[in-house]
Scaffold this motif. Sequence first.
Motif: not given
Length: 326
Positions: A114-128
């Motif tokens: 889940x933490x791996x997915x969270x990192x990916x999601x944050x990179x996609x949404x917050x850091x574009x």
Amino acid sequence: MSALGVQEPAQQSRNSLAWLGGATGPLIGLLVLCAFLSVATDTFLSTRNALNILDQITVLGIMSVGMTFVILIGGIDLSVGSVLALSMMIMGWVANVAGLPMAVAVPLALLASAFSGLIVGVMVTSFRVPAFIATLAMMSVARGVANMITDGQQIVGFPDWFTMLAIDRHFGVLTATVFVMLAIVLVAWLFLQFRSEGRMLYAVGGSPEVARLAGINVALVTIGVYVVCAILAGLAGIVLAARLDAVQPSSGFGYELDTIAAVVIGGTSLSGGAGGIGGTLIGVLIIGVLRNGLNLLNVSPFLQQVIIGVVIVLAVGAETLRRKKR
């Protein structure tokens, strides 16, 4: 519908196939494939072989549900195979090296996923960061960490009750791991069909900006989808560990391509906003049946890769033509 309010037969047929999410073409392809293999081999059309196919597609089926969610929102996830390996290695290390019970090892493995997915999601949404790049980076990181846990060594041997989850056939038919896959498929289908949150995935995939203007928190939906996809990849790793009675950091190599292929063959659009779990299940079955049949026909594994690649191209091409004719 006629003047008497009775549905025409053609409309009734379309409604009865609505659960497929527009994947009637792949369903026909699956039936034709099964018919061919039934004639070409003596052992394909048997209960034992059918159950064997179900056992073989369990890992792919679980992972494909998460990938369906990701592709529905217009994303992609290349890290699922590596997350699978990471989950396996964490579970194996906690249980066999640290000596903690499986009741602790399994949740920790899923938490890491889940933490791996969270990192990916944050990179996609917050850091574009484009999803392709973000998940490609996670693919490398997760695989590296999986190797670091045991310095590239495998871990063998788990409790008997754990391995029996993939061996013991309840009621003489299905293993517990197959039941888990079917339950996940059913829950995912119900979620997309009857929950407003499920319909949000289609809205985000159709047009993120329109979805945002409609009041949908696109960033939260995106992060949630990548987390769910990673958790399911981690769960697939645990199922694979039960089947193998071992874990190794090289597990899951190439699974991301098989998972994407199953979803695309099932009719889910790579551009997002169209598709569904019913179609994905058909895609998973097509890959499983095709591989099983080619093995029964003693086809070279290398030629199998070519054939599956051709099937993917034909499926995508047929789906593209079908959409253009609408």
